[in-house]
Write a protein that holds these residues in place. Structure first.
Motif, mmCIF file in Angstrom:
data_model
loop_
_atom_site.group_PDB
_atom_site.id
_atom_site.type_symbol
_atom_site.label_atom_id
_atom_site.label_comp_id
_atom_site.label_asym_id
_atom_site.label_seq_id
_atom_site.Cartn_x
_atom_site.Cartn_y
_atom_site.Cartn_z
ATOM 1 N N GLN A 338 0.802 -1.219 0.000
ATOM 2 C CA GLN A 338 0.000 0.000 0.000
ATOM 3 C C GLN A 338 0.841 1.277 0.000
ATOM 4 O O GLN A 338 0.296 2.382 0.005
ATOM 5 N N LEU A 339 2.161 1.128 -0.027
ATOM 6 C CA LEU A 339 3.027 2.310 -0.117
ATOM 7 C C LEU A 339 2.905 2.993 -1.467
ATOM 8 O O LEU A 339 3.343 4.146 -1.629
ATOM 9 N N VAL A 346 -3.713 6.604 2.750
ATOM 10 C CA VAL A 346 -3.441 5.170 2.774
ATOM 11 C C VAL A 346 -1.935 4.928 2.765
ATOM 12 O O VAL A 346 -1.416 4.106 3.541
ATOM 13 N N ARG A 347 -1.182 5.679 1.911
ATOM 14 C CA ARG A 347 0.277 5.501 1.858
ATOM 15 C C ARG A 347 0.913 5.880 3.186
ATOM 16 O O ARG A 347 1.814 5.203 3.693
ATOM 17 N N SER A 348 0.435 6.970 3.771
ATOM 18 C CA SER A 348 1.002 7.430 5.039
ATOM 19 C C SER A 348 0.756 6.415 6.148
ATOM 20 O O SER A 348 1.665 6.097 6.935
ATOM 21 N N ARG A 349 -0.451 5.875 6.211
ATOM 22 C CA ARG A 349 -0.760 4.890 7.252
ATOM 23 C C ARG A 349 0.010 3.604 7.024
ATOM 24 O O ARG A 349 0.452 2.954 7.980
ATOM 25 N N ASP A 376 4.652 15.321 1.347
ATOM 26 C CA ASP A 376 5.563 15.455 2.482
ATOM 27 C C ASP A 376 5.032 14.720 3.707
ATOM 28 O O ASP A 376 5.813 14.232 4.526
ATOM 29 N N THR A 377 3.723 14.632 3.824
ATOM 30 C CA THR A 377 3.142 13.904 4.954
ATOM 31 C C THR A 377 3.508 12.429 4.873
ATOM 32 O O THR A 377 3.873 11.806 5.878
ATOM 33 N N VAL A 378 3.428 11.878 3.680
ATOM 34 C CA VAL A 378 3.788 10.475 3.491
ATOM 35 C C VAL A 378 5.276 10.279 3.744
ATOM 36 O O VAL A 378 5.693 9.315 4.394
#
Length: 429
Positions: A338-339, A346-349, A376-378
């Motif tokens: 999921q990256l 979803v990527r961040s989690r 940037d969050t991811v």
């Protein structure tokens, strides 16, 4: 025999004897008279033979069609009367000993398969006790039982009656009085079982009261409904059984279902996993979250399929979070996949869950995310995850971004750099 003496073969199209409407009607009249005067099973067998013959001839007959459209066809009228006579015949047969046995076995099945109230069990005990006396009188036997209120034990006590009825080999003609007495007694047993109070006859509050759910309340009744007040008390005591009991009976209320699930989330006991897992399977996001809070690897099967649930990013992120909290390296690949999801959340989690799992196989894909992701969050989540993994290689990969353009990434990268410095200082000491 010469050819001239041979009897002509019957043509396939030749009409069967006595198949005109009037004759068939007379034969049915004779059957009705015979049925009315029948006294034994043999008499009824004779009537059935008459009806079988009429039916056979009726099927072969070529009867006239009605002259008017609204007029009933003669064949239909005869078939209707034939059917009525067969119903009357069956109603006049019996009763038979095997019918008594079948009724007893039905009562046994109900006794064993039904959940009864305490009041219902007492009524069953009385019904079975009376039946054993009545059946014993009919068979000139003595049946001892009906002394306990346990439904399964009562069902076993009826086995003795079944065995006695079968052993008696009762004849429907010669033993008619005995069979009728048994039938009457068994009908009363069936009625007694049907009238006994079942658990499902109770209201929700009656069931909860019977299970002791309200006993914890005391004088604390400030909240409405009262089930909510009791729920809070059971949560404080971490009594998962009572929380699940409330969920079972109050699950139709969205309000109470939500509060029960919130209580289970705070208690986070493996005892609730099966019930919560069933709700998770129905895509209940809160239930998926609770599976993660419980943290058991047995919960993986309840949530892993939702990490790529199309069109539902909330469900996906919750499932990823749960897998991270469970922390099994068996799910590393499912999470790492999921990256590259389209959704930033979803990527961040997924990145953060990999950090919680701590599998070093995730270092490379997390490093790629930190270098290349557009969000940037991811990227910050990837740096955080590398810090959580905490190996030298993971920390070095994150520390490279200690002067990143994005402040949130720089913060996480600086933590990695600080950790490396602390390790170096410790090694030098």
């Amino acid at each position: 025999m010469s050819d001239g003496d041979e009897e002509p073969e019957e043509s396939a199209d030749a009409p069967a004897p006595d198949v005109d409407v009037e004759t068939l009607q007379e034969r049915l009249d004779d059957a009705a008279d015979a049925l009315e005067s029948a006294e034994t099973e043999a008499d009824l067998d004779d009537v059935e033979a008459i009806l079988d013959a009429v039916e056979s001839d009726l099927e072969a007959a070529d009867l006239p069609e009605p002259e008017e459209d609204d007029e009933e066809a003669p064949a239909e009228a005869l078939e209707s009367r034939l059917s009525e006579l067969r119903e009357d015949l069956e109603a006049q047969r019996g009763p038979y000993a095997e019918d008594v046995v079948a009724a007893i076995e039905d009562a046994q099945s109900t006794l064993e398969s039904t959940r009864w109230t305490e009041q219902g069990e007492q009524a069953l005990q009385a019904a079975v006790s009376t039946y054993l006396d009545d059946a014993g009188e009919a068979l000139d036997e003595t049946f001892v039982g009906g002394e306990v209120a346990d439904p399964e034990a009562l069902a076993e006590e009826l086995d003795e009656v079944v065995a006695a009825v079968e052993a008696a080999d009762l004849d429907p003609d010669e033993d008619a009085e005995t069979i009728e007495a048994l039938t009457e007694a068994t009908d009363a047993l069936t009625a007694g079982v049907e009238d006994a109070q079942e658990w499902d006859d109770l209201s929700v509050r009656q069931k909860l009261r019977a299970e002791g759910y309200y006993e914890v309340m005391g004088q604390k009744r400030k909240d409405f409904p009262p089930e909510w007040t009791a729920l809070k008390q059971w949560e404080q005591r971490e009594n998962v059984e009572m929380i699940l009991l409330c969920l079972e009976h109050m699950g139709d209320s969205d309000f109470m279902e939500r509060h029960c699930l919130e209580a289970l989330k705070r208690v986070a006991s493996p005892e609730a996993l099966d019930e919560v897992g069933q709700r998770a399977a129905r895509r209940n996001t809160l239930a998926v979250e609770i599976v993660g809070r419980i943290g058991s690897e047995d919960g993986i099967e309840h949530v892993v399929d939702f990490v790529d649930a199309e069109g539902n990013p909330d469900l996906r992120t919750t499932a990823l979070k749960s897998l991270g909290e469970i922390g099994s390296e068996d799910t590393t690949q499912d999470v790492a996949n999921q990256l590259v999801a389209d959704n930033d959340s979803v990527r961040s989690r997924a990145a953060r869950s990999l950090g919680l799992i701590g599998d070093t196989r995730a270092i490379e894909p997390l490093t790629d995310v930190l270098a290349d992701d557009d969000s940037d969050t991811v990227r910050a989540s990837a740096a955080w995850a590398l810090v959580q993994i905490g190996t030298e290689r993971a920390l070095e990969a994150a520390a490279e971004y200690a002067d990143d353009r994005a402040y949130i990434v720089e913060q996480e990268a600086q933590k990695a750099a600080d950790a490396l410095d602390a390790d170096a200082a410790e090694a030098a000491a």
